[in-house]
Design a protein around this motif. Sequence first.
Motif: not given
Length: 676
Positions: A380-394
């Motif tokens: 079963r895939p483990q869960s993770t949290t999406v980090p804040k990437v707004t404002g960062l370069s690609q």
Amino acid sequence: MTPNYTLSGRYRIVRSLGEGGMANVYLAHDLILDRDVAVKLLRLDLRDDPKTIKRFQREALATTELVHPHIVSLYDVGEENGMQYLVMEYVKGMDLKNYIKKNFPLPLQQVIDIMEQILSAVATAHAHNIIHRDLKPQNILIDEQGNAKITDFGIAVALSEHSMTQTNTILGSVHYLSPEQARGSMATKQSDIYSLGIILYEMLTGSVPFKGETAVSIALKHFQNEIPSVRDFDSAIPQALENVVLQATAKDPRDRYATVEDMANDLLTTLSSTRVGEKRFVPDDLGNDETKIMPSAEIAAAIDAHRDLEKTQAMPKSQPAPATSTATQPTTAPTSAPDPEPLPTRSWSKRHPLRRRLIIIGAIVVLFLIAIAVGWELSRPQSTTVPKVTGLSQVVATTQLAKKHLSVGTIKREKSNSVAKNHVIKSTPGAKTTVQERSRINLVVSSGAKAISFGNYVNESYTGVAKSLKAAGFTVKKKYSTSAVTEGQIISQDVLAGSQVLPTNTTVTLTVSAGSRYVDLKDLTGESKADILDYGNANGLNITFKQGYSDEQKAGYSYDQDPEGGGAVRAGSTVTVYMSRGSQPSSATTQNFYVKIKVPYKSMTSVAGQANDVKVYLQDDTHVFDSVYRDIGITHDTTVSIPVQLTGKGDAKYRIVRNGVVWKENLKVTNNDAAK
């Protein structure tokens, strides 16, 4: 990259600082924060090389994790027209290699001080499990105050990234390469310590310990030859200090310092009187034996033999018992050993066959269920949290997602006036959303600013308009005027309504009603700039700053004003405040010259004959950059004269804004720009 090219609309290239095998470095000026920066730009011929791109990205990742006064700071990461770049702290000075050449011999205490700074920076990298792998004087910068800063983490690697080191692949500069790296083994923290020992050797002697006609011959010397004695070069060097070099550069990593902190602690006491008469360091594995020098052919054979021994050998299924010595092997079996008792003729399992089968079946079922549960949990895939990437370069956003075991899905590009080009506007799912590992996160990336039609804000409240304009990317300035209009309302604007402008490149000045009241003007001398601006905004006064030298007032505080304090002035009036630059240098020479700029008239399609609003900003001995020096209206091409006064080595700069949009600027005006 040519001078005056502006990268991502923000970093204006000044000149080249150097060229490398992977990237070129330029001095640039950050137009937003008004500071010099170093821009490392990936070479055009390598921008399609995935290995080089990965190394470039690894440098960005490693540097963002390291915050230390002796590590060059990373400010920004971006991409423009397929060119990847890093924006880093600009260190004005020279690298340690040139510093040694220019200042050799260095005082021993200065050598220790510089090495202590370098060691503290490397200790921080090691604390983050980052190995530099290319420590050398060329990657250590010395600023004008003598402070050391480490740069170029291009081949740095985390300890967990075993895949980044390949057998027989040598990374790093050969003069500072550890023996294990020369053999193609994986670099460790002790490898960095070896390089630090070579750097210390060079600071003490002015040259590297091993030289040769080819890189291979130098690499061979690193694991064949003993490090030359620094005391043979200069007998005044204490034995304790030479011992630091010897222990750091021991052939066997186990004989080197366990940590960089241990090396630093040992180095700091080398000039102490308590260590006078210290014996020469000898590695444990060498004892008193002479260093044995093996031919390169024997080394290669030894390495191959070692690899053969490491191969696992299969044991035959039927193997005879090993022969033992006739002195220990009994010739006859003991005659007194009792015979084993015969087994019962009928076992318990034969008496209870049904119960036995049920127990066996039940155990199998239980084990099967446990196996299914364990397999399900593991798969079963483990869960993770999406980090804040707004404002960062690609590039940085991709790295941050990878840290959370996530990858980039679809990338959509949109125009944005609030987010810089090639930086993330938003992600889907958004930040702090819980998702399964290995999920794909879709990104919306800015493709740059878009021109918009400027609105008509006359008669609206300044507070709300200024807030919305700043959020859209505009630079907003406020000017007061005496008026019967309600206080706080906008009377006029210098950007024509309906004109197409780029918010991030547009400065708009809004003239705001200060009412028709009078203000008791206080004495503003001795005040800081921030306090004076707060007073002007609270009372509806326009504050214009000028500067000059003053023996009575320290730098950064006002020493005069016009009109003087104590009288009453009408709200909306302009008060000129003079800020001190400190006492005038006694030996300084003053330059006075004019810069003449021809400003072309730009016709307005909506209003024929409409005058262009031109504002000139100037900084020199007497003017400050954030105050308008001249505000004029032009109806034809007009030459503007800008008087410049410079004392000593001071800097001057100017900016010309036409109809709210920056038309031209020079951030380093010299006498060469004077009108002929």
